[in-house]
Scaffold this motif. Structure first.
Motif, mmCIF file in Angstrom:
data_model
loop_
_atom_site.group_PDB
_atom_site.id
_atom_site.type_symbol
_atom_site.label_atom_id
_atom_site.label_comp_id
_atom_site.label_asym_id
_atom_site.label_seq_id
_atom_site.Cartn_x
_atom_site.Cartn_y
_atom_site.Cartn_z
ATOM 1 N N TYR A 123 8.164 0.530 -10.947
ATOM 2 C CA TYR A 123 9.723 0.183 -10.242
ATOM 3 C C TYR A 123 10.511 1.177 -11.308
ATOM 4 O O TYR A 123 11.442 1.534 -10.881
ATOM 5 C CB TYR A 123 10.023 -1.404 -10.490
ATOM 6 N N THR A 128 9.860 -6.550 -4.701
ATOM 7 C CA THR A 128 9.265 -7.536 -3.538
ATOM 8 C C THR A 128 8.147 -8.256 -3.851
ATOM 9 O O THR A 128 6.995 -7.803 -4.392
ATOM 10 C CB THR A 128 9.275 -6.875 -2.232
ATOM 11 N N ILE A 180 3.686 -3.034 6.513
ATOM 12 C CA ILE A 180 4.719 -2.377 5.822
ATOM 13 C C ILE A 180 4.262 -0.873 5.439
ATOM 14 O O ILE A 180 3.161 -0.685 5.239
ATOM 15 C CB ILE A 180 5.105 -3.239 4.353
ATOM 16 N N LYS A 181 5.270 -0.180 5.369
ATOM 17 C CA LYS A 181 5.028 1.359 4.986
ATOM 18 C C LYS A 181 4.485 1.403 3.623
ATOM 19 O O LYS A 181 4.869 0.782 2.743
ATOM 20 C CB LYS A 181 6.288 2.097 5.134
ATOM 21 N N ASN A 182 3.599 2.232 3.373
ATOM 22 C CA ASN A 182 2.751 2.346 2.205
ATOM 23 C C ASN A 182 2.122 3.703 1.750
ATOM 24 O O ASN A 182 1.600 4.550 2.746
ATOM 25 C CB ASN A 182 1.751 1.203 2.060
ATOM 26 N N ASP A 183 2.388 4.217 0.687
ATOM 27 C CA ASP A 183 1.668 5.424 0.060
ATOM 28 C C ASP A 183 0.477 5.141 -0.944
ATOM 29 O O ASP A 183 -0.380 5.931 -0.775
ATOM 30 C CB ASP A 183 2.766 6.218 -0.805
ATOM 31 N N TYR A 228 3.795 7.552 -9.627
ATOM 32 C CA TYR A 228 4.128 6.775 -8.497
ATOM 33 C C TYR A 228 5.466 6.866 -8.020
ATOM 34 O O TYR A 228 6.124 6.354 -7.376
ATOM 35 C CB TYR A 228 3.569 5.414 -8.492
ATOM 36 N N ALA A 279 9.678 3.888 -8.276
ATOM 37 C CA ALA A 279 8.724 3.387 -6.988
ATOM 38 C C ALA A 279 9.336 2.126 -6.354
ATOM 39 O O ALA A 279 9.999 1.297 -6.989
ATOM 40 C CB ALA A 279 7.364 3.077 -7.559
ATOM 41 N N LYS A 280 9.199 2.237 -4.960
ATOM 42 C CA LYS A 280 9.673 0.948 -4.427
ATOM 43 C C LYS A 280 8.121 0.264 -4.307
ATOM 44 O O LYS A 280 7.129 0.318 -3.790
ATOM 45 C CB LYS A 280 9.922 1.171 -2.941
ATOM 46 N N THR A 291 5.996 -3.382 -3.792
ATOM 47 C CA THR A 291 5.644 -4.476 -3.290
ATOM 48 C C THR A 291 4.340 -5.442 -3.979
ATOM 49 O O THR A 291 3.442 -4.532 -4.050
ATOM 50 C CB THR A 291 5.492 -4.528 -1.692
ATOM 51 N N SER A 309 0.173 2.898 5.808
ATOM 52 C CA SER A 309 0.729 1.477 5.693
ATOM 53 C C SER A 309 -0.365 0.322 5.284
ATOM 54 O O SER A 309 -1.429 0.913 5.070
ATOM 55 C CB SER A 309 1.117 1.012 7.339
ATOM 56 N N ASP A 325 6.057 4.401 -2.197
ATOM 57 C CA ASP A 325 6.021 2.801 -1.748
ATOM 58 C C ASP A 325 4.536 2.423 -2.068
ATOM 59 O O ASP A 325 3.659 2.905 -1.832
ATOM 60 C CB ASP A 325 6.027 2.684 -0.263
#
Length: 327
Positions: free
Chosen positions: A177, A214, A240-243, A155, A181-182, A184, A228, A159
């Protein structure tokens, strides 16, 4: 020979413990495991560290030596493999039980993907890690969604949404993290779970407080799309944007299999199987439960350390019924 005194379904630590006790008491037995040895532990995250200290994970007084007080997944895999080798246990791996029922002679007939067996007694030690609790939302079946987490490297730079606030969710959030990775976290409650490992809880709370991760508390995923996710955050819908989505929402025992064998479940939300706490025998004569499967959906009730004793309890009861002679 395809008839055994005891068939043990599940080759995890507690199934292994039951096999050891059966062998020590001179009974013919077979452990059947649908995956690799200690399959559930194998599927844990690669860097996972146990909550328990190594001595609490030991079987049959065989020392479990680990580098730290609390061992890691790789050490546990090696330990239980050595326990099986030391005892030369009779275990069939990558063999799935597809049907189990009693015949007119009150003997269990077990059909697997490879063979047919019979046994007077059966022990179910299948755990709860095989069937994820579903989100039941649109997009849950997209390829980017996983109910299992293994390696954070996958990852890196992505996102990632992590659903939940338990040990598995927190570990995944922190590791992803730290690999870039970003992250949430979508958390149903208003705080991180009190069940999170005490040495990890301050870490995740600090990362959240500083904004590195987050955390959306009092939130639920509503929909997953290709690029998303839609989240209900305190009754406000946000996108929110998401992978990738790691839906670490917990797991459940195979209730269908238990009911197929005739085991009754409680009518409350926990669906706890019926069994005698003094013998571990279910409402079906000669059918026993061992390990975390006993807790139904309340999967925090039983662990390796407090269910190891099930093996001795069950074999003591089987022997006490004088169906077998000790050797």
């Amino acid at each position: 020979m395809n008839h055994f005194d005891i068939i043990i379904i599940g080759g995890g630590p507690i199934g292994i413990a039951c096999g050891i006790e059966a062998k020590k008491n001179g009974l013919s037995y077979l452990i059947i495991e649908k995956g690799c040895l200690v399959n559930s532990l194998f599927n844990y995250p690669v860097n996972m560290q146990f909550f328990s200290s190594s001595e609490l994970l030991e079987l049959d007084n065989i020392p479990f030596i680990s580098k730290e007080n609390k061992p890691r997944r790789s050490e546990a895999l090696e330990y239980y493999r050595r326990v099986v080798t030391t005892h030369s246990l009779n275990i069939h791996l990558f063999e799935t039980v597809v049907n189990a029922k009693k015949n007119k002679e009150d003997v269990f007939q077990i059909t697997t993907t490879k063979e047919n067996y019979t046994a007077k007694d059966v022990i179910i030690a299948t755990g709860f890690y095989d069937i994820p609790n579903p989100l039941d939302i649109p997009g849950e079946n997209l390829p980017k969604v996983s109910h299992y987490y293994t390696d954070p490297h996958y990852y890196a730079g992505m996102d990632v949404v992590v659903v939940g606030a338990s040990n598995s969710s927190v570990d995944a959030a922190l590791e992803c993290y730290r690999k870039g990775a970003k992250v949430t976290m979508v958390i149903r409650d208003n705080e991180i779970s009190s069940h999170v490992k005490y040495w990890v809880k301050p870490d995740i709370e600090n990362r959240i407080n500083e904004g590195s991760i987050t955390a959306l508390f009092n939130s639920n995923l509503k929909e997953i799309t290709k690029n998303s996710v839609v989240i209900d955050n305190n009754n406000t819908e946000i996108t929110i944007k998401n992978d990738f989505v790691l839906a670490l929402t917990g797991y459940r025992p195979n209730f269908v299999f238990l009911e197929q064998l005739g085991v009754t479940l409680s009518k409350d939300n926990n669906q706890t199987p019926t069994y005698n706490t003094e013998t571990m025998e279910t409402n079906v004569t000669n059918l026993y439960l061992a390990g975390v499967v006993c807790g139904g959906l309340n999967t925090h009730t039983w662990f390796i350390e407090n269910s190891r004793i099930h093996a001795v309890t069950i074999l003591t009861h089987i022997i006490s019924k004088y169906r077998y002679c000790r050797f």
